[in-house]
Design a protein around this motif. Structure first.
Motif, mmCIF file in Angstrom:
data_model
loop_
_atom_site.group_PDB
_atom_site.id
_atom_site.type_symbol
_atom_site.label_atom_id
_atom_site.label_comp_id
_atom_site.label_asym_id
_atom_site.label_seq_id
_atom_site.Cartn_x
_atom_site.Cartn_y
_atom_site.Cartn_z
ATOM 1 N N PHE A 1 0.830 -1.212 0.000
ATOM 2 C CA PHE A 1 0.000 0.000 0.000
ATOM 3 C C PHE A 1 0.859 1.254 0.000
ATOM 4 O O PHE A 1 0.344 2.358 -0.105
ATOM 5 N N ASN A 2 2.168 1.073 0.074
ATOM 6 C CA ASN A 2 3.074 2.187 -0.208
ATOM 7 C C ASN A 2 3.678 2.078 -1.596
ATOM 8 O O ASN A 2 4.405 2.956 -2.029
ATOM 9 N N MET A 3 3.393 0.984 -2.301
ATOM 10 C CA MET A 3 3.855 0.858 -3.671
ATOM 11 C C MET A 3 2.818 1.478 -4.609
ATOM 12 O O MET A 3 3.170 2.137 -5.577
ATOM 13 N N ALA B 1 -1.116 6.868 -7.291
ATOM 14 C CA ALA B 1 0.297 7.147 -7.544
ATOM 15 C C ALA B 1 1.106 5.929 -7.141
ATOM 16 O O ALA B 1 0.605 5.050 -6.442
ATOM 17 N N VAL B 2 2.355 5.906 -7.591
ATOM 18 C CA VAL B 2 3.262 4.843 -7.144
ATOM 19 C C VAL B 2 4.408 5.447 -6.353
ATOM 20 O O VAL B 2 4.706 6.639 -6.440
ATOM 21 N N HIS B 3 5.047 4.605 -5.599
ATOM 22 C CA HIS B 3 6.214 4.981 -4.796
ATOM 23 C C HIS B 3 7.267 5.637 -5.694
ATOM 24 O O HIS B 3 7.459 5.220 -6.846
ATOM 25 N N VAL C 1 9.995 1.061 7.364
ATOM 26 C CA VAL C 1 9.354 0.845 6.065
ATOM 27 C C VAL C 1 9.876 1.849 5.045
ATOM 28 O O VAL C 1 10.268 1.478 3.934
ATOM 29 N N LEU C 2 9.876 3.122 5.409
ATOM 30 C CA LEU C 2 10.218 4.147 4.418
ATOM 31 C C LEU C 2 11.653 3.992 3.936
ATOM 32 O O LEU C 2 11.927 4.015 2.734
ATOM 33 N N ASN C 3 12.583 3.815 4.856
ATOM 34 C CA ASN C 3 13.987 3.672 4.447
ATOM 35 C C ASN C 3 14.218 2.397 3.659
ATOM 36 O O ASN C 3 14.919 2.393 2.643
ATOM 37 N N ASN C 4 13.637 1.320 4.123
ATOM 38 C CA ASN C 4 13.830 0.049 3.434
ATOM 39 C C ASN C 4 13.253 0.070 2.025
ATOM 40 O O ASN C 4 13.869 -0.406 1.072
ATOM 41 N N GLN C 5 12.061 0.648 1.895
ATOM 42 C CA GLN C 5 11.456 0.684 0.568
ATOM 43 C C GLN C 5 12.242 1.592 -0.371
ATOM 44 O O GLN C 5 12.402 1.283 -1.558
ATOM 45 N N MET D 1 15.052 -0.504 -1.587
ATOM 46 C CA MET D 1 14.805 -1.767 -2.283
ATOM 47 C C MET D 1 13.924 -1.662 -3.523
ATOM 48 O O MET D 1 14.082 -2.443 -4.466
ATOM 49 N N LEU D 2 12.989 -0.699 -3.522
ATOM 50 C CA LEU D 2 12.058 -0.663 -4.657
ATOM 51 C C LEU D 2 12.711 -0.275 -5.982
ATOM 52 O O LEU D 2 12.335 -0.812 -7.031
ATOM 53 N N PRO D 3 13.691 0.621 -5.986
ATOM 54 C CA PRO D 3 14.319 0.932 -7.284
ATOM 55 C C PRO D 3 14.893 -0.295 -7.981
ATOM 56 O O PRO D 3 14.842 -0.407 -9.208
ATOM 57 N N GLY D 4 15.431 -1.219 -7.212
ATOM 58 C CA GLY D 4 15.978 -2.437 -7.812
ATOM 59 C C GLY D 4 14.905 -3.268 -8.489
ATOM 60 O O GLY D 4 15.138 -3.867 -9.538
#
Lengths: 561, 450
Positions: free
Chosen positions: B52-54, B94-96, B313-317, B320-323
């Protein structure tokens, strides 16, 4: 690249089997055992072959890998005596080894390579050389139940976190399970890994709630599991023949309130601490800060209620008691310890005997680890249990039994090659669920018989070839085995084996005793004899070839029968 | 820069045998020869990705609701990437910010989202749940059970076969002729690709196919002959039998696969190092060799771990999400290069979505979450399913912002199965529970696939 280099070396060496004529003479002699005592008196009788084999079998379960000397020693006494002595042998600690490396090479976590390597070195050194083998091995088994892992970068680079954690497991290995459960809960490496360090009480204004991570996993994985169990490990069923969950999500929310208020302890005794600190002090237990501990009652399992107004630490003690005294713990933990130490498929009766030992049937208090370990290792079923050897333990056994070492007493094995090839290393699992699930059942002949085989969960096309190659790498690496640049080179000492290789049968007999406890199948034996005999005038290569085939074989991959 | 384990394992210097190119096939000729190729790529974000943050609400009212319930987990509205899609009632999304490439693929029509999807044993209402009358997935909120159920799509029971495995059981004989399994894993054994007749073939996402050291295919090699003899012995117990079969099979299939990979034309698309990019690069390589493998149907499985963000959550995402975004985008480019964009569908799964509410910089285990689906055959640029109202205490909120899913895993997989060539009437062969959600002959459950 190092891997390509040794791969080509192996090909050359293995292909160098050009034969002259002749062959070794037959007649396997006795393997080298203890010598005669000095001075007068009747020397004690040499152990029989059966005694040696029984000793080898026991040591393959109760140590990281038997040596001929170990086998001979145990064959001359008995298992109970050995166990009693192991239970009182001083603990070999990992943290001092780490500190030794840190003094010599530095401890800055931003170094390249990072000082977190030292905890891998410390483990390898003790696995190979520590006299308290059973304690170290029990800690290893516990590390696959109470999982923390360096797959989280902070625990990978920090030198103290996982060495201190392993020492804590080893300290408790021969103590009481209740103390183990408490110490695991308070260890900062676990606090970091399952995020209950700096886990604060509910904040209605900020709309935040206690973190549920540790509350869930301490129940699901560290104490009682998902379903109610009978003493023999079978699931209890309700009136509709359904398994009975031990807890629900509401229970987790209640327990999550208990594990609030903890933060890091002081770097030095008497040093300052505060809740919310990011100091990451990983070598002393976490401390409780009551101001950040969730107030109010907490409703635990089986109707227990933690009253309002207690200190946070008292709440934790009560919660630990609540879990420790749950009837599930004996069968739930007992079954897994049996799987880690002896066999993948203990009979219900075996599990029941171990559960009874946990419950204090032998007169020891509930949770006595020595009683549990004795019950596991000396059970009649322990003589014939079947399981797939973990790849990492195959690697350790090879190194220990073949006397891997350096010029000094250090053994700086990082295990990166082993891990790359097999996906396994101590305290390096992909998640808190370890490398494999206790109930994993591979399709095919094993699943058809309704058997479980956890280690097959990490055995696939890539890792099974990887394990085979790890055997080759260890045997044929001309330079250091898995030791990073700048640290002492680790090599095997195959000279004693090569000395026996002039007669292939003698070499094969030794391999049979040390690695197979005398149970090597006739098929493998013949292949080894034939292969060994093809290598003429080259004892080192004959030795390596026989060892490579033996240690890569399906016969060896499986322990027991 | 902080040193990571991932970096170090790579820099050990354990490089694989480089694929050599022994022949060339014109891309065009290959494309013509393989009109009917289909592949599914399952990407498991292991641990329960906070999805739900993606994918989050963007129109001001709904964003405000999101920000309220998420507290310190909320992304700044100015930082996220809005999508053009307009949902019911004026909903915008929107997306992250770390998913820039994903957003672009979405706008290009090659990617879609499925909202609030999760394992359901049957269509489930809040009322039934509260009354204790609902059949529930086993082991709800537990990693081990939920990660299994996403792979088996059998939410009410524990079974030992997965969707991809049952699909292979069902149709591999019809489409494939080669000796290597049609189910290839970059991440070891997995339930998704396990069938009763089918096992996955695992390759290393860095090294690719491994060959046994010292094993050559010449008769004069003592090691080769000896190992062959060992693997042909009769073993009395099922453990040794299994091990011998596996090693034998891995060597044989490995040789076939390695030969095919060496012969297949190299790809020009550049992939980043590590992570999803590295794994999908291997997938692309295997796909490029599909003709040599005699494969018209394949599945691929990749696990990317580390998503259990009970903390940070915020730092980890952000890390990790760009990868993930980059990996998907590079894979997309490789598919375009091979002319196979319509033939390959990639989708993400995860144990569960996470609690909308915070535990103080982190979230806990939820249930419904958001998946993405990428490919030329996807009706992209749309958000399927029912994105829930992100308000505490609503009908779908089971407490702490754990949402009851409104679309089942079965329905998502039914879409994929139908696209893959399985007739509606046969869907229950691969999705035993689908009858509770979908009647054969009806239009596809979501309209996701063209």
């Amino acid at each position: 690249m190092r891997m390509l280099k040794w791969l080509s070396i192996v090909s050359v060496l293995v292909l160098a089997a050009c034969g002259g004529g002749g062959g070794g003479s037959g007649g396997g002699g006795n393997p080298p055992g203890g010598g005669s005592p000095p001075g007068g008196g009747t020397p004690p009788p040499e152990p029989t072959r059966a005694e040696l084999q029984a000793a080898a079998r026991f040591l393959s379960m109760a140590s990281f890998g038997p040596t001929l000397a170990d086998i001979d020693d145990l064959a001359r006494e008995d298992i109970d005596t050995w166990l009693t002595r192991q239970f009182s042998t001083a603990q070999s600690r990992h943290l001092p080894v780490v500190q030794r490396y840190a003094l010599e090479y530095g401890a800055d976590v931003t170094m390249d390579p990072p000082p977190g390597l030292y905890r891998r070195f410390a483990f390898f050194e003790h696995a190979l050389n520590a006299p308290d083998q059973l304690r170290q091995l029990t800690a290893y088994a516990l590390s696959q139940i109470f999982v923390v892992s360096d797959n989280v970068d902070a625990l990978f680079i920090d030198p103290r976190a996982l060495s201190s954690y392993y020492d804590m497991l080893a300290e408790n290995a021969f103590g009481n399970f209740r103390d183990l459960l408490l110490d695991v809960t308070l260890h900062p490496a676990m606090g970091f890994y399952l995020s209950h360090v700096n886990n604060g009480r509910s904040d209605p204004v900020a709309n935040t709630f206690p973190d549920e991570n540790y509350a869930r996993e301490v129940m699901q994985l560290f104490s009682i599991g998902l379903f109610e169990l009978n003493e023999d490990g079978s699931q209890r069923l309700d009136g509709n023949n359904n398994p009975i969950p031990t807890y629900d999500n509401q229970d987790i929310r209640e327990f999550s309130k208990v594990f609030t208020g903890l933060s890091y302890g002081p770097e030095q005794p008497g040093g300052g601490t505060f809740f919310g600190s990011e100091s990451r002090v990983m070598h002393v237990p976490m401390e409780m800060f009551d101001a950040f501990h969730e107030p109010g009652e907490k409703f635990l399992l089986n109707g227990a209620v933690v009253p309002d107004g207690q200190s946070g630490m008292q709440d934790i003690q009560d919660a630990i008691d609540n879990l420790f005294n749950h009837p599930n713990v004996g069968p739930f933990i007992g079954t897994q310890l049996i799987q880690r130490l002896v066999t993948s498929n203990p009979s219900p009766a075996y599990v029941a005997r171990v559960s009874a030992a946990f419950a204090g049937s032998g007169g020891a208090p509930r949770g006595d680890m020595q009683a549990v370990l004795r019950a596991i290792l000396t059970d009649p079923e322990a003589q014939s249990g079947l399981r797939l050897r973990e790849p990492f333990r195959r690697y350790l056994a090879m190194n220990r039994s073949l006397h891997a070492g350096t010029d000094d007493s250090t053994v700086p094995g990082a295990g990166f090659v082993a891990q790359f090839l097999t996906q396994q290393h101590v305290l390096s699992a992909p998640s808190v669920f370890n490398f494999y699930l206790p109930q994993f059942r591979p399709a095919g002949p094993i699943g058809d018989q309704g058997l479980t085989a956890p280690e097959f969960q990490i055995t696939d096309a890539s890792t099974i070839v990887g394990m085979t190659n790890l055997v080759a790498y260890t045997l044929y690496a001309q330079q250091s085995i898995d030791s990073p640049d700048g640290f002492a080179d680790i090599t095997l000492d195959l000279a004693p084996w090569e000395a026996r290789a002039a007669v292939v049968e003698d070499l094969v007999d030794d391999v049979d005793l040390v690695f197979f406890a005398g149970t090597m199948g006739d098929g493998l034996r013949q292949v080894l004899l034939d292969a060994g005999n093809e290598v003429q005038n080259d004892l080192p290569n004959r030795t390596r070839l026989v060892l490579y085939l033996a240690l890569a074989s399906p016969d060896y991959a499986i322990e027991g029968n | 820069m902080s040193y990571t384990r991932r970096n170090f394992l790579r820099h050990t210097g354990v490089a694989g045998l480089a694929a050599t190119q022994l022949g060339w096939f014109a891309n065009g000729a290959q494309a013509n020869a393989q009109q009917d190729y289909c592949a599914m790529v399952c990407v498991l974000l292991a641990g329960g990705a906070d999805s739900f943050n993606m994918l989050l609400p963007y129109d001001q009212d709904r964003y405000d609701q999101y920000a309220t319930i998420r507290a310190d987990l909320a992304l700044e509205r100015a930082a996220v990437t809005p999508l053009n899609y307009l949902g019911a009632g004026g909903a915008r999304f929107a997306v992250h910010p770390g998913l820039a490439e994903v957003a672009q693929l979405f706008e290009n029509g090659d990617l879609a989202f499925v909202a609030n999807v999760g394992p359901l044993a049957e269509p489930t209402t809040r009322a039934a749940l509260d009354a204790g009358a609902a059949r529930l997935p086993l082991g709800l909120f537990s990693h081990s059970d939920q990660i299994a159920v996403w792979q088996t799509a059998a939410a009410g029971e524990r079974v030992s076969t997965g969707f991809g495995g049952r699909v292979a059981d069902f149709l591999s004989g019809q489409y494939n002729t080669g000796p290597v399994s049609m189910n290839i894993s970059m991440s070891g054994t997995n339930l998704f690709q396990t069938g009763t007749q089918t096992a996955s073939y695992a390759i290393d996402s860095d090294e690719g196919v491994r060959s046994v050291a010292g094993y050559e295919n010449t008769d004069t090699d003592v090691f080769t002959r000896s190992l062959d003899r060992l693997l042909a012995l009769d073993y009395a117990d099922p453990f040794r039998q299994t091990y011998a079969q596996q090693l034998r099979g891995s060597i044989d299939a490995g040789q076939e696969l390695a030969a095919a990979l060496q012969t297949a034309p190299p790809l020009q698309t550049v992939f980043s190092e590590g992570g999803l990019s590295e794994a999908l690069q291997q997938v692309a390589r295997v796909i490029s060799a599909r003709n040599l493998l005699g494969a018209q149907r394949q599945t691929f499985f990749v696990t990317i771990g580390g998503w259990d963000h009970h903390d940070e959550v915020l730092n980890n995402q952000a890390n990790m999400l760009p990868g993930i975004s980059r990996g998907l985008s590079e894979f997309h480019a490789a598919l375009v290069e091979m002319g196979l964009l319509d033939a390959v569908t990639t989708f993400t799964i995860s144990d569960f979505g996470r609690t909308l509410t915070s535990n103080g910089r982190g979230s806990d285990h939820g249930w419904g979450g958001n998946s993405l689906v990428m490919g030329g055959s996807v009706n992209g640029g749309v958000i399927y399913g029912d994105y829930p109202e992100l308000v505490a205490g609503t009908e779908l909120d089971l407490g702490r912002g754990r949402f009851l899913p409104t679309t089942s895993v079965d329905e998502l997989y039914a879409e994929l199965g139908l696209w893959y060539g399985i007739a509606g009437n046969d869907l229950d062969m691969v999705l035993p529970n689908i009858g509770r959600f979908y009647t054969p002959g009806d239009p596809a459950p979501l309209g996701l696939m063209a």
